[in-house]
Design a protein around this motif. Structure first.
Motif, PDB file in Angstrom:
ATOM      1  N   LYS A 131      -5.726  32.203 -55.577  1.00  0.00           N
ATOM      2  CA  LYS A 131      -6.009  33.371 -54.733  1.00  0.00           C
ATOM      3  C   LYS A 131      -4.986  33.538 -53.624  1.00  0.00           C
ATOM      4  O   LYS A 131      -4.860  34.627 -53.045  1.00  0.00           O
ATOM      5  N   ARG A 132      -4.250  32.488 -53.311  1.00  0.00           N
ATOM      6  CA  ARG A 132      -3.271  32.535 -52.230  1.00  0.00           C
ATOM      7  C   ARG A 132      -1.874  32.897 -52.744  1.00  0.00           C
ATOM      8  O   ARG A 132      -0.933  32.981 -51.946  1.00  0.00           O
ATOM      9  N   LEU A 443       0.033  37.773 -48.090  1.00  0.00           N
ATOM     10  CA  LEU A 443      -0.742  39.001 -48.007  1.00  0.00           C
ATOM     11  C   LEU A 443      -1.740  38.982 -46.850  1.00  0.00           C
ATOM     12  O   LEU A 443      -2.495  39.931 -46.674  1.00  0.00           O
ATOM     13  N   ASP A 444      -1.750  37.901 -46.094  1.00  0.00           N
ATOM     14  CA  ASP A 444      -2.688  37.785 -44.982  1.00  0.00           C
ATOM     15  C   ASP A 444      -2.457  38.876 -43.941  1.00  0.00           C
ATOM     16  O   ASP A 444      -1.343  39.361 -43.748  1.00  0.00           O
ATOM     17  N   PHE A 445      -3.531  39.244 -43.262  1.00  0.00           N
ATOM     18  CA  PHE A 445      -3.404  40.150 -42.125  1.00  0.00           C
ATOM     19  C   PHE A 445      -2.991  39.354 -40.893  1.00  0.00           C
ATOM     20  O   PHE A 445      -3.409  38.218 -40.701  1.00  0.00           O
ATOM     21  N   VAL A 453      -9.449  43.290 -37.861  1.00  0.00           N
ATOM     22  CA  VAL A 453     -10.384  42.505 -38.656  1.00  0.00           C
ATOM     23  C   VAL A 453     -11.347  41.751 -37.746  1.00  0.00           C
ATOM     24  O   VAL A 453     -12.552  41.676 -38.009  1.00  0.00           O
ATOM     25  N   ALA A 454     -10.817  41.215 -36.657  1.00  0.00           N
ATOM     26  CA  ALA A 454     -11.615  40.366 -35.767  1.00  0.00           C
ATOM     27  C   ALA A 454     -12.834  41.090 -35.203  1.00  0.00           C
ATOM     28  O   ALA A 454     -13.887  40.484 -35.006  1.00  0.00           O
ATOM     29  N   PHE A 474      -9.728  39.774 -50.287  1.00  0.00           N
ATOM     30  CA  PHE A 474     -10.048  40.034 -48.884  1.00  0.00           C
ATOM     31  C   PHE A 474     -11.567  40.004 -48.648  1.00  0.00           C
ATOM     32  O   PHE A 474     -12.017  39.757 -47.538  1.00  0.00           O
ATOM     33  N   MET A 475     -12.329  40.250 -49.714  1.00  0.00           N
ATOM     34  CA  MET A 475     -13.775  40.325 -49.552  1.00  0.00           C
ATOM     35  C   MET A 475     -14.327  39.058 -48.910  1.00  0.00           C
ATOM     36  O   MET A 475     -15.104  39.118 -47.961  1.00  0.00           O
ATOM     37  N   ASN A 476     -13.920  37.913 -49.437  1.00  0.00           N
ATOM     38  CA  ASN A 476     -14.430  36.665 -48.872  1.00  0.00           C
ATOM     39  C   ASN A 476     -13.442  35.978 -47.951  1.00  0.00           C
ATOM     40  O   ASN A 476     -13.808  35.061 -47.217  1.00  0.00           O
ATOM     41  N   GLN A 477     -12.188  36.432 -47.979  1.00  0.00           N
ATOM     42  CA  GLN A 477     -11.209  35.857 -47.061  1.00  0.00           C
ATOM     43  C   GLN A 477     -11.470  36.320 -45.631  1.00  0.00           C
ATOM     44  O   GLN A 477     -11.371  35.546 -44.681  1.00  0.00           O
ATOM     45  N   TYR A 478     -11.824  37.605 -45.477  1.00  0.00           N
ATOM     46  CA  TYR A 478     -12.021  38.176 -44.147  1.00  0.00           C
ATOM     47  C   TYR A 478     -13.407  38.805 -43.943  1.00  0.00           C
ATOM     48  O   TYR A 478     -13.903  38.865 -42.827  1.00  0.00           O
TER      49      TYR A 478
END
Length: 517
Positions: A131-132, A443-445, A453-454, A474-478
């Motif tokens: 996923k990364r 691809l991280d924000f 996001v915060a 992104f669903m479970n990452q953020y």
């Protein structure tokens, strides 16, 4: 054409893939020419008529029929403005339709042939297992080998049935590492038994399907490789005799053309003292065509053949494969110029774009029971884009405008929303836009988008929805705590339109995810 009638220079030139230069035709015996952009660039600004004229000159000047290629991974519009971009390949995985997969390949072929191209560096056959991984992501169809071997052969068939040679990439399989082969050499870390069941199985099946070419990646397969380079490490496939000659060609029986990934990439360079040496070693290792070699390549290859460092049999094998591919494509018998698309063809391409987009929008969860959107329930909507790819803000604006056309009072809050402002809206819609290499890196924000996001789920959770026009992870990452989340996979206009149609109940959401999130 008989290889016995060719001079040494003619043979070597057949192994070259150059960049199209509209002001300078390099040789009348060059093997292939790559036009416009790369996966890491935007579509070229040249108009369609100018593109056809330039490519026609290459075709007319070629003494031996020439391959005209580009990275048509998601249709032709990403490489040439004026043609049609298709939703990224993961959208096709979400649609889960063999018919659509064939049409995806056919639509690509029709538009490619309309400018004179006959070879595509696609489809991406990498399983996006990690996923990364920053490079495969939505460019890949899935992380599921069974779905990959169901759909990828159909994409290839759709292309090759309609005059466009396909290229399966990137052997021995990207999508396992967390790094990017444009920057460093990466690794396929599967055990060899697992590789045979996963990455290897995908390449085995696309080879069985008759794919004309395979692209070697700047990727190692340590579980198979025994040879150790002088720095104590394993060589990437583009430099590995074990992986190309032994595994791909002999053990897997691939008799088509092996083309390198771009030779200027970080994952290829640095193993040998110079790129001039590296590309000779790549050819010696079994790669048949060099993608953008240095200007010294022909001279150095000539010397390597004449002094016996590379046997003539290796060169003859490569040229035989190249000419055989051209024979299969009928290039020695038919006019290789651009074809004219009928109105029916154009409609087919547009319908394919629309159908893939609409059938792939995946409702991952809607615990807040937000969909379908109605103007009675959601009079005022805030649309908040989150992206570090600046052009994607235009797609965010499109999303807001389309909802506005449906009768909603929409505010496009490009800079985000304060917690104290959420009470003024009936729905807060976060739109995430991403894709590999937009820009280079993970691809991280980060920075300002990370700040958005915060605060996204600190208030008004029950009236917040999130849609990702990009990475499904992104669903479970953020947004693990988001009650409503949609994956649309593609930051292109057709996918934005498809989301709006599904969100307002005009079409149905898909419930199938092509990857484990």
């Amino acid at each position: 054409m008989k290889i016995s009638d060719m001079t040494l220079l003619e043979k070597i030139l057949q192994t070259v893939v150059i960049k199209v230069d509209k002001d300078n035709f390099v040789s009348d015996k060059i093997g292939a020419a790559f036009f416009f952009g790369e996966i890491i660039t935007e579509a070229d600004e040249m108009g369609l008529d100018a593109a056809r004229k330039t490519l026609a000159e290459y075709i007319d000047n070629a003494d031996i029929p020439i391959l005209i290629t580009s990275d048509f991974e998601n249709g032709c519009g990403s490489m040439l403005k004026g043609l049609t971009p298709l939703p990224y390949l993961m959208s096709l995985g979400a649609a889960d339709s063999e018919k659509l997969a064939y049409n995806y390949g056919k639509a690509t072929a029709l538009e490619a042939r309309s400018v004179g191209a006959n070879w595509s560096f696609s489809p991406v056959c990498d399983l996006n297992i990690n996923k990364r991984n920053p490079l495969v992501n939505v460019r890949g169809l899935t992380d599921d080998v069974n779905l990959a071997i169901k759909l990828l052969p159909q994409v290839i068939k759709g292309m090759q049935d309609n005059g466009l040679a396909a290229c399966a990439k990137h052997f021995p399989g990207d999508g396992l590492d967390y790094r990017d082969q444009h920057i460093v050499t990466t690794n396929n870390t599967l055990s060899f038994d697992e590789w045979k069941k996963k990455s290897g199985k995908v390449f085995e099946e696309v080879i069985k399907s008759g794919v004309y070419s395979v692209m070697s990646g700047h990727i190692t397969l340590p579980s198979y490789q025994k040879e150790i380079f002088d720095n104590g490490m394993k060589l990437p496939a583009t430099l590995s005799h074990e992986l190309i000659e032994n595994l791909l060609k002999k053990e897997m029986g691939f008799d088509g053309v092996v083309v390198t990934d771009a030779l200027g990439m970080g994952g290829f360079n640095g193993w040998y003292k110079t790129m001039d040496i590296s590309q000779i070693e790549s050819f010696k290792a079994g790669c048949d065509m060099m993608l953008w070699p240095s200007e010294n390549y022909v001279k150095n290859m000539t010397e390597a053949i004449e002094n016996g460092y590379i046997p003539m049999s290796r060169l003859d094998d490569a040229v035989t494969r190249i000419l055989s591919m051209k024979e299969k494509m009928g290039l020695f018998k038919k006019d290789n110029h651009a074809i004219t698309l009928s109105e029916k063809d154009r409609e087919f391409v547009k319908n394919t774009q629309k159908n893939v987009a609409e059938k792939s929008v995946t409702l991952m969860r809607d615990d807040a029971d937000i969909f379908p959107l109605t103007t009675e329930k959601y009079k005022k909507i805030a649309v908040i884009p989150i992206t570090h790819h600046i052009p994607a803000f235009d797609e965010g604006k499109l999303l807001a405008d389309l909802l506005g056309e449906k009768g909603f009072d929409v505010q496009y809050l490009k800079d985000g929303i304060k917690k104290t402002e959420t009470d003024g809206y009936d729905l807060i819609l976060y739109a995430l836009f991403s894709r590999p290499f937009r820009p280079i890196g993970f691809l991280d924000f980060h920075s300002t988008e990370a700040q958005k996001v915060a605060i996204s789920l600190q208030t008004a959770v029950d009236k917040t929805a999130v849609v990702s026009f990009g990475s499904p992870y992104f669903m479970n990452q953020y947004f693990e705590r988001a009650k409503t989340f949609v994956n649309a996979y593609s930051m292109l206009s057709p996918s934005v339109k498809a989301f709006v149609s599904a969100a307002t109940g005009e079409t149905e959401f898909s419930s199938f995810s092509p990857v484990e999130v």
